[in-house]
Design a protein around this motif. Structure first.
Motif, PDB file in Angstrom:
ATOM      1  N   CYS A 282       0.800  -1.236   0.000  1.00 44.80           N
ATOM      2  CA  CYS A 282       0.000   0.000   0.000  1.00 44.80           C
ATOM      3  C   CYS A 282       0.826   1.276   0.000  1.00 44.80           C
ATOM      4  CB  CYS A 282      -0.937   0.000   1.200  1.00 44.80           C
ATOM      5  SG  CYS A 282      -0.089   0.219   2.779  1.00 44.80           S
ATOM      6  N   ARG A 283       2.001   1.252   0.598  1.00 47.03           N
ATOM      7  CA  ARG A 283       2.873   2.421   0.781  1.00 47.03           C
ATOM      8  C   ARG A 283       2.240   3.496   1.654  1.00 47.03           C
ATOM      9  NH1 ARG A 283       4.744   3.753  -5.248  1.00 47.03           N
ATOM     10  NH2 ARG A 283       2.508   3.624  -5.541  1.00 47.03           N
TER      11      ARG A 283
ATOM     12  N   CYS B  48      -1.446  -1.858   4.749  1.00 47.37           N
ATOM     13  CA  CYS B  48      -1.423  -3.307   4.473  1.00 47.37           C
ATOM     14  C   CYS B  48      -0.584  -4.095   5.478  1.00 47.37           C
ATOM     15  CB  CYS B  48      -0.932  -3.567   3.057  1.00 47.37           C
ATOM     16  SG  CYS B  48       0.851  -3.320   2.836  1.00 47.37           S
TER      17      CYS B  48
ATOM     18  N   CYS C  43       7.470   2.038   5.040  1.00 51.44           N
ATOM     19  CA  CYS C  43       6.792   3.093   4.282  1.00 51.44           C
ATOM     20  C   CYS C  43       6.480   4.323   5.121  1.00 51.44           C
ATOM     21  CB  CYS C  43       5.523   2.563   3.623  1.00 51.44           C
ATOM     22  SG  CYS C  43       4.217   2.110   4.778  1.00 51.44           S
TER      23      CYS C  43
ATOM     24  N   CYS D  69       5.248  -4.187   5.021  1.00 52.57           N
ATOM     25  CA  CYS D  69       6.631  -3.687   4.880  1.00 52.57           C
ATOM     26  C   CYS D  69       7.360  -3.608   6.214  1.00 52.57           C
ATOM     27  CB  CYS D  69       6.645  -2.336   4.174  1.00 52.57           C
ATOM     28  SG  CYS D  69       5.975  -1.001   5.192  1.00 52.57           S
TER      29      CYS D  69
HETATM   30  S1  FES Z   1       3.550  -0.871   2.319  1.00 49.82           S
HETATM   31 FE1  FES Z   1       1.647  -1.253   3.322  1.00 49.82          FE
HETATM   32  S2  FES Z   1       2.102  -0.847   5.408  1.00 49.82           S
HETATM   33 FE2  FES Z   1       3.928  -0.268   4.372  1.00 49.82          FE
END
Ligand code: FES
Length: 266
Positions: A65-66, A70, A85, A73
């Motif tokens: 999701c960045r 989500c 992120c 990461c």
């Molecule tokens: S890419 Fe989704 S929480 Fe960091």
């Protein structure tokens, strides 16, 4: 990463030491250093993407999701469990900045860890509503008061990023410990007025690898990026477990029902 950043927009450079492990060639994980140009708005995730795009395409890491939703990461950034992120390179200048896979989990490849054990723990707590009585669609929505929602809402914010497990010394010692994330999710359902499976979940809380395995260090709540406060969930389950034991000892018929709150019906 946009090419203008690589071409000159970046004002500074930092060395990022990434722990690499490729099972087909590496006997053990070893750090590899990369020089990365960065600007103040560059996250650690973007820095890893820069490495992958421009320096070494074989680098493996998870993301989606960045935007801290989500939970994929999670990694150790300068030895602290963080979401890549929502962690910024500027905060680690002049470096070097170390990036490693989440602690306490087996490494699958580079920064990717094995999550099968964690998923099994989540499955074990019955992570869904099990109504006390069957309802039909004809009965309409299953309404709650704001107070009933407030009882579990905080625990429903968990994004399963596993940072709390990487911060938990007890999970590091005992991989079978149910752990803070699963315990927070368990609390989310046990505190929901629409759920009737508290007794099933409490059986798990009472086990050797349940709530009493926690040694109350509290790191889990410190590192949680969503302020879920899993330590609070574990503590509440210790209290409920003790109360269960006491009521069972007395042979009290309510011993399996005290976790559910039916008050404030809409
Ligand atoms: S890419 Fe989704 S929480 Fe960091």
């Amino acid at each position: 990463m946009p090419s203008d950043r690589a071409a000159g927009a970046a004002a500074r450079e930092i060395v990022i030491e990434v722990l690499r492990y490729r099972s087909e060639t590496d006997l053990k994980p070893l750090p590899q250093a990369f020089r990365v140009p960065f600007t103040d708005d560059m996250s650690v995730l973007q820095a890893l993407q820069y490495i992958k795009d421009y320096l070494d395409g074989s680098l493996s890491f998870r993301w989606s999701c960045r935007m801290a939703i989500c939970g994929s990461c999670g990694m150790m950034i300068d030895a602290q469990p963080k979401l890549a992120c929502m962690t910024f390179v500027r905060d680690y200048y002049p470096g070097p900045l170390t990036v490693e896979p989440l602690a306490h989990f087996p490494i699958e490849r580079d920064l990717v860890v094995t999550v099968g054990g964690f998923v099994k723990k989540i499955e074990s707590i019955y992570p869904y509503l099990i109504p006390k009585t069957q309802r039909s669609l004809d009965e309409g929505e299953y309404l709650q008061t704001p107070l009933q929602l407030a009882r579990y809402e905080t625990f429903s914010d968990c994004i399963n990023c596993m940072l709390c497990y990487a911060a938990c010394p007890q999970f590091g010692e005992n991989p079978d410990f149910i752990g803070p994330g699963a315990m927070a999710l368990l609390q989310r359902y046990n505190d929901d007025s629409r759920d009737g499976a508290q007794a099933m979940r409490m059986d798990l809380v009472h086990t050797d690898n349940g709530a009493w395995s926690c040694t109350a260090v509290g790191n889990c709540s410190e590192v949680c990026p969503k302020q879920v406060d899993p330590a609070n969930a574990v503590n509440q389950n210790k209290t409920k477990s003790a109360l269960d034991f006491f009521l069972r000892f007395l042979g009290h018929p309510l011993y399996l029902e005290h976790t559910a709150s039916d008050g404030d019906k809409p």
